[in-house]
Each structure stands twice: as C-alpha cells, then as structure tokens.
Design a protein around this motif. Structure first.
Motif, PDB file in Angstrom:
ATOM      1  N   LEU A 150       0.971  -1.155  -0.126  1.00  0.00           N
ATOM      2  CA  LEU A 150       0.374  -0.207  -0.055  1.00  0.00           C
ATOM      3  C   LEU A 150       0.993   1.280  -0.264  1.00  0.00           C
ATOM      4  N   SER A 151       1.476   1.578  -1.650  1.00  0.00           N
ATOM      5  CA  SER A 151       2.638   2.611  -1.095  1.00  0.00           C
ATOM      6  C   SER A 151       2.366   4.213  -0.909  1.00  0.00           C
ATOM      7  N   ALA A 152       1.035   4.362  -1.085  1.00  0.00           N
ATOM      8  CA  ALA A 152       1.068   5.399  -0.407  1.00  0.00           C
ATOM      9  C   ALA A 152       0.476   5.965   0.290  1.00  0.00           C
ATOM     10  N   PHE A 153      -0.751   4.633   1.748  1.00  0.00           N
ATOM     11  CA  PHE A 153      -0.509   4.808   2.724  1.00  0.00           C
ATOM     12  C   PHE A 153       1.139   5.038   3.357  1.00  0.00           C
ATOM     13  N   ALA A 176       5.230   7.158   7.160  1.00  0.00           N
ATOM     14  CA  ALA A 176       6.597   7.570   7.406  1.00  0.00           C
ATOM     15  C   ALA A 176       6.517   8.985   7.709  1.00  0.00           C
ATOM     16  N   THR A 177       6.168   9.615   6.958  1.00  0.00           N
ATOM     17  CA  THR A 177       6.307  11.234   6.908  1.00  0.00           C
ATOM     18  C   THR A 177       5.189  11.376   8.601  1.00  0.00           C
ATOM     19  N   TYR A 178       4.021  10.575   8.972  1.00  0.00           N
ATOM     20  CA  TYR A 178       3.770  11.181  10.278  1.00  0.00           C
ATOM     21  C   TYR A 178       4.376  10.088  11.223  1.00  0.00           C
ATOM     22  N   LEU A 192      -6.427   6.936   2.382  1.00  0.00           N
ATOM     23  CA  LEU A 192      -5.635   6.738   1.588  1.00  0.00           C
ATOM     24  C   LEU A 192      -5.643   5.693   1.929  1.00  0.00           C
ATOM     25  N   LEU A 193      -5.817   4.729   3.322  1.00  0.00           N
ATOM     26  CA  LEU A 193      -5.961   3.124   3.628  1.00  0.00           C
ATOM     27  C   LEU A 193      -6.957   2.665   3.219  1.00  0.00           C
ATOM     28  N   GLU A 213      -8.359  -0.988  -4.318  1.00  0.00           N
ATOM     29  CA  GLU A 213      -7.639  -1.039  -5.125  1.00  0.00           C
ATOM     30  C   GLU A 213      -7.123  -2.547  -5.270  1.00  0.00           C
ATOM     31  N   ALA A 214      -6.692  -2.931  -3.764  1.00  0.00           N
ATOM     32  CA  ALA A 214      -5.750  -4.354  -3.705  1.00  0.00           C
ATOM     33  C   ALA A 214      -7.723  -5.293  -3.959  1.00  0.00           C
ATOM     34  N   ALA A 215      -8.343  -4.703  -3.568  1.00  0.00           N
ATOM     35  CA  ALA A 215     -10.016  -5.304  -3.238  1.00  0.00           C
ATOM     36  C   ALA A 215     -10.377  -6.238  -4.690  1.00  0.00           C
ATOM     37  N   ALA A 216     -10.438  -5.205  -5.775  1.00  0.00           N
ATOM     38  CA  ALA A 216     -10.259  -5.159  -6.816  1.00  0.00           C
ATOM     39  C   ALA A 216      -9.177  -6.216  -7.730  1.00  0.00           C
ATOM     40  N   ALA A 217      -7.766  -6.657  -7.242  1.00  0.00           N
ATOM     41  CA  ALA A 217      -6.675  -7.394  -7.891  1.00  0.00           C
ATOM     42  C   ALA A 217      -6.549  -8.541  -7.666  1.00  0.00           C
ATOM     43  N   VAL A 218      -7.371  -9.444  -6.645  1.00  0.00           N
ATOM     44  CA  VAL A 218      -7.088 -10.342  -5.335  1.00  0.00           C
ATOM     45  C   VAL A 218      -8.795 -10.857  -5.627  1.00  0.00           C
ATOM     46  N   PRO A 219      -9.028 -12.497  -6.175  1.00  0.00           N
ATOM     47  CA  PRO A 219      -9.913 -12.813  -5.440  1.00  0.00           C
ATOM     48  C   PRO A 219     -11.081 -12.535  -4.492  1.00  0.00           C
ATOM     49  N   TRP A 220     -10.255 -12.279  -2.739  1.00  0.00           N
ATOM     50  CA  TRP A 220     -10.772 -12.085  -2.136  1.00  0.00           C
ATOM     51  C   TRP A 220      -9.944 -11.145  -0.755  1.00  0.00           C
TER      52      TRP A 220
END
Length: 215
Positions: free
Chosen positions: A104-107, A112-114, A200-201, A207-214
């Motif tokens: 989750l790159s953007a998150f 890290a900034t936080y 962000l999360l 996006e992850a949910a659209a790329a994996v079965p579950w």
C-alpha cells in the motif's frame, strides 16, 4: 522407486493438521462460504469466533486465515490488542499485505511522514513565554471536562481538573507545530492522523480488492 522421505517441515505441519480436531464443522462452513457469491443471501460476511479461554480460538483463526490464503487466494490481515493506536493498527494491516506481495505504497509514504513529523514534534524543545489560553481552546477544554463529568466514576475527577492548563497545552501544541512545519498538511497529520491516513488506506484497500479473488 521409493517415496522421498518427508522433510521436517512437512512432518511438523502434518502433526499440526492431525491435531486440529473438533473444528471440522466450522472449517467446512468457512470453506463453503467461498463457493457462494456475495449477492447470495446465504453468503456470510462475518464469522464470529468466540468461546472461553484455552478452547482453541487463536488456532482456529490461524487455520481459517491459512485456508483463505492457500486455497482461495485471499489477501488477509489480523489485528489484535498489541496495536496501541489506530495508526498502528493500520500500519499492521499494511505490513501484512506487503508480506503477501501487495504494498500500500501511498499509505506507507504518508505513514512514514506521520511518524517522522510526530518524532520531530515530540523532540522539539518548548519555546516562547507562557501565555493565557485562547477562547476557542478554553471552550473545547471545558466542553471536554463537562462530558467527562457525565461518565460514572469519573465525574469527581473531571470536576477537579483545571481546564486552563489543558487549553494552554492545546494552544502550545498548535503553535509549536505551526512554527516547526511549513506545510499545514503536516500540522493536521500530527494533530489528527486518523483523518488523513484513513482515506489513503481505504482507497488502496479498494484497489487491492479489485486485484485479488478475496480480501
């Protein structure tokens, strides 16, 4: 040709699986649920694992997670009481996803900034003369103490707390962050990390949910 001898890892895993008894019905129900589309009214979105201490809840949860990943290609994460705050719970989810190959790159960058800005804020020396609290901070402090006064067992303690130091602390924190960080977004990130990190999360989870079965 004789069969190759099983490895130590295979032997240990086999014994663990053999020791998993008395939960076959729960495991079968969990597996069957993957065969039902989410639109089916029989599909369950929540499985509630409960019971007395020592009955095997943790072992069952680990087995369900293992089944989800290995048999159905699910992306999974577990969060428990070891996460001391909401940002750390979010971080735990991101770390577990990364170990499964989904970062989750953007998150992660904003997290890290936080952490960096929070460290800078906590290590910054106090500066300037002490002044009276602002009207807004005094109102917020009094409102907070009034709310605590309605909580059973806390009312007496809340009534004994002076709202002035609380309001002064809020003002000093805002002033210190404002003078240290040029970007207002960094100030808001330190003051309310959940509000900044949550969108962000959620976006990257979608996006992850659209790329994996579950998920």
């Amino acid at each position: 040709m004789g069969r190759a001898r099983p490895s130590m890892q295979e032997l240990i895993q086999g014994r663990r699986n053999a020791g998993f008894v008395g939960r076959r019905r729960e495991l079968d129900a969990f597996r069957d649920n993957f065969g039902l589309p989410p639109e089916d009214e029989r599909h369950r979105f929540v499985f509630h694992v409960h019971g007395h201490a020592g009955v095997g809840k943790t072992w069952l949860m680990r087995r369900l997670e293992q089944t989800s990943r290995q048999e159905y290609g699910a992306l999974t994460a577990r969060v428990d009481e070891t996460a001391s705050s909401v940002p750390e719970a979010m971080a735990s989810i991101s770390e577990q996803f990364a170990r499964q190959g989904r970062e989750l790159s953007a998150f992660d960058r904003r997290l890290a900034t936080y952490r960096q800005r929070r460290h800078e804020a906590e290590s910054a020396p106090a500066e300037g003369e002490r002044q009276g609290p602002s009207t807004g901070s005094m109102a917020a402090a009094r409102a907070g103490l009034a709310g605590l006064g309605m909580v059973p067992g806390v009312g007496a303690l809340a009534g004994a707390v002076d709202p002035v130091p609380l309001a002064e602390g809020t003002d000093r924190l805002r002033a210190a962050l404002g003078s240290r960080f040029r970007d207002h977004k960094d100030v808001q990130l330190v003051l309310d990390p959940v509000e900044t990190l949550t969108p962000l999360l959620v976006r990257e989870l979608s996006e992850a949910a659209a790329a994996v079965p579950w998920l």
